[in-house]
Design a protein around this motif. Structure first.
Motif, PDB file in Angstrom:
ATOM      1  N   MET A   2       0.836  -1.203   0.000  1.00  0.00           N
ATOM      2  CA  MET A   2       0.000   0.000   0.000  1.00  0.00           C
ATOM      3  C   MET A   2       0.872   1.255   0.000  1.00  0.00           C
ATOM      4  O   MET A   2       2.040   1.233   0.407  1.00  0.00           O
ATOM      5  N   THR A   3       0.292   2.356  -0.436  1.00  0.00           N
ATOM      6  CA  THR A   3       0.988   3.628  -0.555  1.00  0.00           C
ATOM      7  C   THR A   3       0.604   4.543   0.596  1.00  0.00           C
ATOM      8  O   THR A   3      -0.591   4.730   0.872  1.00  0.00           O
ATOM      9  N   LEU A   4       1.612   5.117   1.267  1.00  0.00           N
ATOM     10  CA  LEU A   4       1.354   6.067   2.346  1.00  0.00           C
ATOM     11  C   LEU A   4       1.066   7.443   1.753  1.00  0.00           C
ATOM     12  O   LEU A   4       1.759   7.904   0.840  1.00  0.00           O
ATOM     13  N   LEU A   5       0.051   8.115   2.284  1.00  0.00           N
ATOM     14  CA  LEU A   5      -0.344   9.444   1.824  1.00  0.00           C
ATOM     15  C   LEU A   5      -0.133  10.469   2.938  1.00  0.00           C
ATOM     16  O   LEU A   5      -0.066  10.107   4.119  1.00  0.00           O
ATOM     17  N   PRO A   6      -0.062  11.753   2.593  1.00  0.00           N
ATOM     18  CA  PRO A   6       0.018  12.796   3.624  1.00  0.00           C
ATOM     19  C   PRO A   6      -1.275  12.890   4.416  1.00  0.00           C
ATOM     20  O   PRO A   6      -2.284  12.270   4.048  1.00  0.00           O
ATOM     21  N   GLU A   7      -1.280  13.668   5.491  1.00  0.00           N
ATOM     22  CA  GLU A   7      -2.456  13.704   6.361  1.00  0.00           C
ATOM     23  C   GLU A   7      -3.665  14.359   5.710  1.00  0.00           C
ATOM     24  O   GLU A   7      -4.793  14.159   6.171  1.00  0.00           O
ATOM     25  N   GLU A   8      -3.463  15.130   4.667  1.00  0.00           N
ATOM     26  CA  GLU A   8      -4.566  15.661   3.863  1.00  0.00           C
ATOM     27  C   GLU A   8      -4.270  15.365   2.403  1.00  0.00           C
ATOM     28  O   GLU A   8      -3.210  15.710   1.899  1.00  0.00           O
ATOM     29  N   GLN A   9      -5.196  14.700   1.725  1.00  0.00           N
ATOM     30  CA  GLN A   9      -4.990  14.309   0.331  1.00  0.00           C
ATOM     31  C   GLN A   9      -6.231  14.650  -0.482  1.00  0.00           C
ATOM     32  O   GLN A   9      -7.351  14.287  -0.104  1.00  0.00           O
ATOM     33  N   VAL A  10      -6.035  15.349  -1.593  1.00  0.00           N
ATOM     34  CA  VAL A  10      -7.133  15.661  -2.499  1.00  0.00           C
ATOM     35  C   VAL A  10      -7.146  14.640  -3.630  1.00  0.00           C
ATOM     36  O   VAL A  10      -6.107  14.363  -4.242  1.00  0.00           O
ATOM     37  N   LEU A  11      -8.316  14.060  -3.887  1.00  0.00           N
ATOM     38  CA  LEU A  11      -8.500  13.100  -4.969  1.00  0.00           C
ATOM     39  C   LEU A  11      -9.431  13.693  -6.014  1.00  0.00           C
ATOM     40  O   LEU A  11     -10.347  14.450  -5.680  1.00  0.00           O
ATOM     41  N   GLU A  12      -9.211  13.329  -7.255  1.00  0.00           N
ATOM     42  CA  GLU A  12     -10.124  13.691  -8.329  1.00  0.00           C
ATOM     43  C   GLU A  12     -10.658  12.394  -8.917  1.00  0.00           C
ATOM     44  O   GLU A  12      -9.957  11.676  -9.622  1.00  0.00           O
ATOM     45  N   LEU A  13     -11.908  12.102  -8.578  1.00  0.00           N
ATOM     46  CA  LEU A  13     -12.514  10.825  -8.941  1.00  0.00           C
ATOM     47  C   LEU A  13     -13.911  11.046  -9.509  1.00  0.00           C
ATOM     48  O   LEU A  13     -14.721  11.764  -8.905  1.00  0.00           O
ATOM     49  N   TYR A  14     -14.191  10.421 -10.639  1.00  0.00           N
ATOM     50  CA  TYR A  14     -15.524  10.442 -11.237  1.00  0.00           C
ATOM     51  C   TYR A  14     -16.052  11.873 -11.400  1.00  0.00           C
ATOM     52  O   TYR A  14     -17.226  12.155 -11.156  1.00  0.00           O
ATOM     53  N   GLY A  15     -15.153  12.782 -11.761  1.00  0.00           N
ATOM     54  CA  GLY A  15     -15.529  14.166 -11.987  1.00  0.00           C
ATOM     55  C   GLY A  15     -15.728  14.988 -10.726  1.00  0.00           C
ATOM     56  O   GLY A  15     -16.273  16.094 -10.791  1.00  0.00           O
ATOM     57  N   GLN A  16     -15.277  14.462  -9.581  1.00  0.00           N
ATOM     58  CA  GLN A  16     -15.453  15.149  -8.304  1.00  0.00           C
ATOM     59  C   GLN A  16     -14.109  15.315  -7.597  1.00  0.00           C
ATOM     60  O   GLN A  16     -13.259  14.430  -7.651  1.00  0.00           O
ATOM     61  N   ARG A  17     -13.931  16.447  -6.923  1.00  0.00           N
ATOM     62  CA  ARG A  17     -12.739  16.677  -6.098  1.00  0.00           C
ATOM     63  C   ARG A  17     -13.113  16.393  -4.646  1.00  0.00           C
ATOM     64  O   ARG A  17     -14.082  16.944  -4.123  1.00  0.00           O
ATOM     65  N   VAL A  18     -12.326  15.541  -4.014  1.00  0.00           N
ATOM     66  CA  VAL A  18     -12.648  15.064  -2.675  1.00  0.00           C
ATOM     67  C   VAL A  18     -11.408  15.184  -1.788  1.00  0.00           C
ATOM     68  O   VAL A  18     -10.303  14.816  -2.202  1.00  0.00           O
ATOM     69  N   LEU A  19     -11.603  15.680  -0.577  1.00  0.00           N
ATOM     70  CA  LEU A  19     -10.524  15.720   0.405  1.00  0.00           C
ATOM     71  C   LEU A  19     -10.696  14.553   1.360  1.00  0.00           C
ATOM     72  O   LEU A  19     -11.790  14.331   1.889  1.00  0.00           O
ATOM     73  N   ILE A  20      -9.621  13.791   1.588  1.00  0.00           N
ATOM     74  CA  ILE A  20      -9.660  12.705   2.563  1.00  0.00           C
ATOM     75  C   ILE A  20      -8.619  12.967   3.646  1.00  0.00           C
ATOM     76  O   ILE A  20      -7.549  13.520   3.386  1.00  0.00           O
ATOM     77  N   MET A  21      -8.944  12.568   4.866  1.00  0.00           N
ATOM     78  CA  MET A  21      -8.043  12.748   6.006  1.00  0.00           C
ATOM     79  C   MET A  21      -8.529  11.858   7.149  1.00  0.00           C
ATOM     80  O   MET A  21      -9.650  11.328   7.092  1.00  0.00           O
TER      81      MET A  21
END
Length: 238
Positions: free
Chosen positions: A92-111
């Motif tokens: 698996m890939t480690l991500l920073p504590e705040e990550q923005v994704l662009e999925l299915y035409g939507q911008r999403v913040l995960i944390m």
């Protein structure tokens, strides 16, 4: 159907074999039919170093490595010391504590979500201390048995402290939520940490915004599904 799955707050440990079994069942079933799996912290109840020989960790690493979809991980407040060595073992890939994704035409913040609980000033001070790199290096250099004792004392101290805190103080601060989403210029936030599964709708700069909160894996599994139609919160039996 193209979809991405998010989970958090499993708190896996040797004392809760039913949760481990439920997670392994999830990895062998539901998780295999998605575009990617994102784990938003507190996969484990505690993490004292990638060199911990706990067989549970090896079992979980093997199951994640066998998953035929990309897997990503954001650290939680319980497993913030999880490192690259274990991540590689899991594939698996480690991500920073705040990550923005662009999925299915939507911008999403995960944390993970703990940084949004700004009303809990005591916790935020503690978090700032334990996230100092020099202190983490010092802790990880200690003998394993000593790290285990320190971690046990810290968990007990945390439980006692939380007993005296109000319910509201341990939830997210709405202003912190809105400031964080505004900074990233988006309208969808997905996080865990609070163990209060829900999808909250609120106005943000004249537009509709959503904050989707994952549930903890206590008696049921909890996941958030994101697809072209939007965000769904799903609970399921182990």
């Amino acid at each position: 159907m193209s979809r991405t799955l998010f989970i958090a707050d499993l708190h896996l440990c040797n004392e809760e074999p039913a949760i481990t079994a439920g997670f392994l069942h999830f990895l062998q079933g539901e998780a295999r039919s998605c575009d990617a799996l994102y784990i938003l912290g507190d996969l484990f109840e505690a993490w004292i170093g990638d060199d911990d020989p706990n067989p549970l960790h090896q079992q979980i690493a093997a199951a994640l490595r066998a998953l035929p979809v990309p897997t990503f991980f954001i650290h939680g407040n319980r497993d913030f010391l999880l490192g690259q060595r274990f991540a590689r073992a899991c594939g698996m890939t480690l991500l920073p504590e705040e990550q923005v994704l662009e999925l299915y035409g939507q911008r999403v913040l995960i944390m993970h979500g703990d940084t949004l609980c700004t009303d809990d000033e005591g916790y935020q001070r503690f978090r700032a201390k334990v996230h100092q790199r020099w202190l983490q290096r010092l802790f990880l250099a200690l003998p394993l048995r000593m790290r285990m004792r320190i971690a046990a004392r810290m968990r007990n101290g945390s439980k006692q402290a939380n007993q005296h805190k109000s319910v509201s103080i341990m939830d997210v601060n709405q202003q912190a939520v809105e400031e964080t989403m505004t900074r990233h210029k988006l309208r969808i936030l997905i996080h865990g940490h609070t163990h209060r599964p829900a999808i909250h709708h609120f106005p943000l700069h004249g537009e509709n915004a959503q904050r989707a909160v994952l549930g903890a894996w206590h008696e049921n599994g909890s996941m958030i599904q994101l697809d072209a139609s939007g965000v769904s919160l799903i609970e399921f039996p182990f």
